[in-house]
Design an enzyme around this catalytic site. Sequence first.
Site, mmCIF file in Angstrom:
data_model
loop_
_atom_site.group_PDB
_atom_site.id
_atom_site.type_symbol
_atom_site.label_atom_id
_atom_site.label_comp_id
_atom_site.label_asym_id
_atom_site.label_seq_id
_atom_site.Cartn_x
_atom_site.Cartn_y
_atom_site.Cartn_z
ATOM 1 N N ILE A 160 0.837 -1.195 0.000
ATOM 2 C CA ILE A 160 0.000 0.000 0.000
ATOM 3 C C ILE A 160 0.875 1.249 0.000
ATOM 4 O O ILE A 160 1.751 1.409 0.856
ATOM 5 C CB ILE A 160 -0.912 0.030 1.243
ATOM 6 C CG1 ILE A 160 -1.722 -1.261 1.344
ATOM 7 C CG2 ILE A 160 -1.827 1.239 1.195
ATOM 8 C CD1 ILE A 160 -2.728 -1.456 0.256
ATOM 9 N N SER A 193 2.483 -2.165 4.231
ATOM 10 C CA SER A 193 2.640 -0.750 3.885
ATOM 11 C C SER A 193 3.880 -0.570 3.019
ATOM 12 O O SER A 193 4.773 -1.423 3.002
ATOM 13 C CB SER A 193 2.793 0.092 5.151
ATOM 14 O OG SER A 193 4.086 -0.085 5.708
ATOM 15 N N ASP A 194 3.944 0.526 2.298
ATOM 16 C CA ASP A 194 5.209 0.929 1.694
ATOM 17 C C ASP A 194 6.106 1.421 2.825
ATOM 18 O O ASP A 194 5.687 1.497 3.988
ATOM 19 C CB ASP A 194 4.974 2.024 0.660
ATOM 20 C CG ASP A 194 6.096 2.114 -0.373
ATOM 21 O OD1 ASP A 194 7.169 1.533 -0.143
ATOM 22 O OD2 ASP A 194 5.891 2.773 -1.405
ATOM 23 N N ALA A 195 7.346 1.755 2.503
ATOM 24 C CA ALA A 195 8.308 2.163 3.528
ATOM 25 C C ALA A 195 7.732 3.287 4.387
ATOM 26 O O ALA A 195 7.356 4.344 3.873
ATOM 27 C CB ALA A 195 9.611 2.610 2.885
#
Length: 571
Positions: free
Chosen positions: A237, A284-286
């Site tokens: 995401i 999640s993305d970073a």
Amino acid sequence: MNFDNFKKKPFYLSDEDLVWVKEKYEGMSLEERLGQLFCLIAYDSNEDNLKNLLDTYKPGGLMCRPMDAEETVATVSFLQQGSKIPMLMAANLEKGGNGAVATGTSMGSQMLVAATDDVETARRLGTICGREGGAAGVNWSFAPIIDIDYNFRNPITNTRTLGSDPVRVKEMGKAYVEALQAEGLAASIKHFPGDGRDERDQHLVTSVNDMSCEDWDATYGEAYKASIEAGAKTVMIGHIMMPEYSRKLSPGIKDEDIMPGSLSKELINGLLRDKLGFNGLVVSDATTMAGMTIPMPRQDAVPTCIAAGCDMFLFARNMEEDYRFMKEGYESGIISEDRLEEAVTRVLALKASLGLHNGTSKVPLVPDAKNLEAVSRSEEHKAWAKACADKGITMVKEEKDVLPITPERYKKVLLYGVESEIGFAYSVRGGMPEKVKGMLEAEGLNVELHVPSKGFEGLVEPFSKIQDNYDLIIYIANLGTKSNQTTVRIEWEMPMGANVPIYMTTVPTVFVSIENPYHLLDAPRVRTYINTYASTDTVLESLIEKLTGKQAFEGISPSDPFCGRWDTRLS
């Protein structure tokens, strides 16, 4: 918690698998459960650092930055042998096995793959990533990228995407997922709800996908749907807002309450899970990106990420602080008991679906360095990469009779180098003009590197100096996609653009963009323009073969290299 959902796509767990998931969850302390939510990062095999991560935080997964083979093996082996529960070992396998091991095979870029206009090339990319990543002990690929490169000004999607044709993105993304997961790894399609519309970088700002719900359904939605139906086990995401769907799924939502996907219940649960039917793991993305931290205080954003529907929290800004924020978020009720159970058991279910729990995984928990070395140097993989370069490099504009470039036709060649500073993560290599100069000289050409004139008005070097002394001009532009930037444009030399192409009408000029495919915006009147989409040695070798007439140009443009402007089409 309805564990029977894990019997369905994409995990297909057996009753025995479910027993393992339940028993592991029930046997965990709160600290261990919270640890499973984190996917951290390692830059080297320092055992003291790795042991501290295992002992203090007990993470569910970890991503390795590309290292050499021995260091990758040492890192993965130490972590898997020291972890109470087998870990998800991730890598950015976007371009090839080099996302896991520095010496691995690179197909160049996803856009180079797209430029071949051959779905089989995307399938080969997935196979290479699966074989080489798997040999390194990597069981989770943060790829494919199924963003759509609608905005040529976006500084981070660019050549990392499969272009701007949603059908090609859909088909190639699906092919990668199928091929990679056949090798025993989990794919993570990204960056939901879809990057490539905004011209800004979510590393630096919460970006926006401004599509209508109907247009999104027909483009990004179709791409995600295809990969989900193909069995993609995970979705990443992004820190990307999608106002139209947020408003549709949460009627009356205020503008200031619209959150990026990583913090949005309506986008994760309403759109991804309910509408698209995704039953796998959401990561999640970073979380080090500003795009996540800007919308709310960090102490709220950390637990809200999980509460909103992400099952894993990627990286940490400060590990000690973020872990504390996560625990406090659980204790205060931001993360409910049911949501914690759902997230952690889904992490465990992913591990079980990969066979990490019972020794049936195709990916070894403890990889073998010799096998890794052999797989990452596969002659078949090298041949596939060469075929991709041969078929993908694209002639966008061509002046009649300028090519081929041979010593007989061009006695003296002037080469202009246009490079950016080397960036982090997705950077291109420096020294490209010098490298290409050497390759051209090996073909017998007399090549001189251009040194910009430093004169101002009235003192600039004579126009005739270039016109009368060179038979051909070649530009090598090496400005590529990298994180933490706001634009990818050519910054010409001072004074007054001392290296701008101005001799096209008197000296044949060939402009080669090694990475970014949109440099016609800054050099619109060049008459011969080539995009290579990547800077690997394999790509450069194919480029030289094409320039010297040994090989034809076959690539198609996967996006609009003319940037929607009429003047870039002029010859």
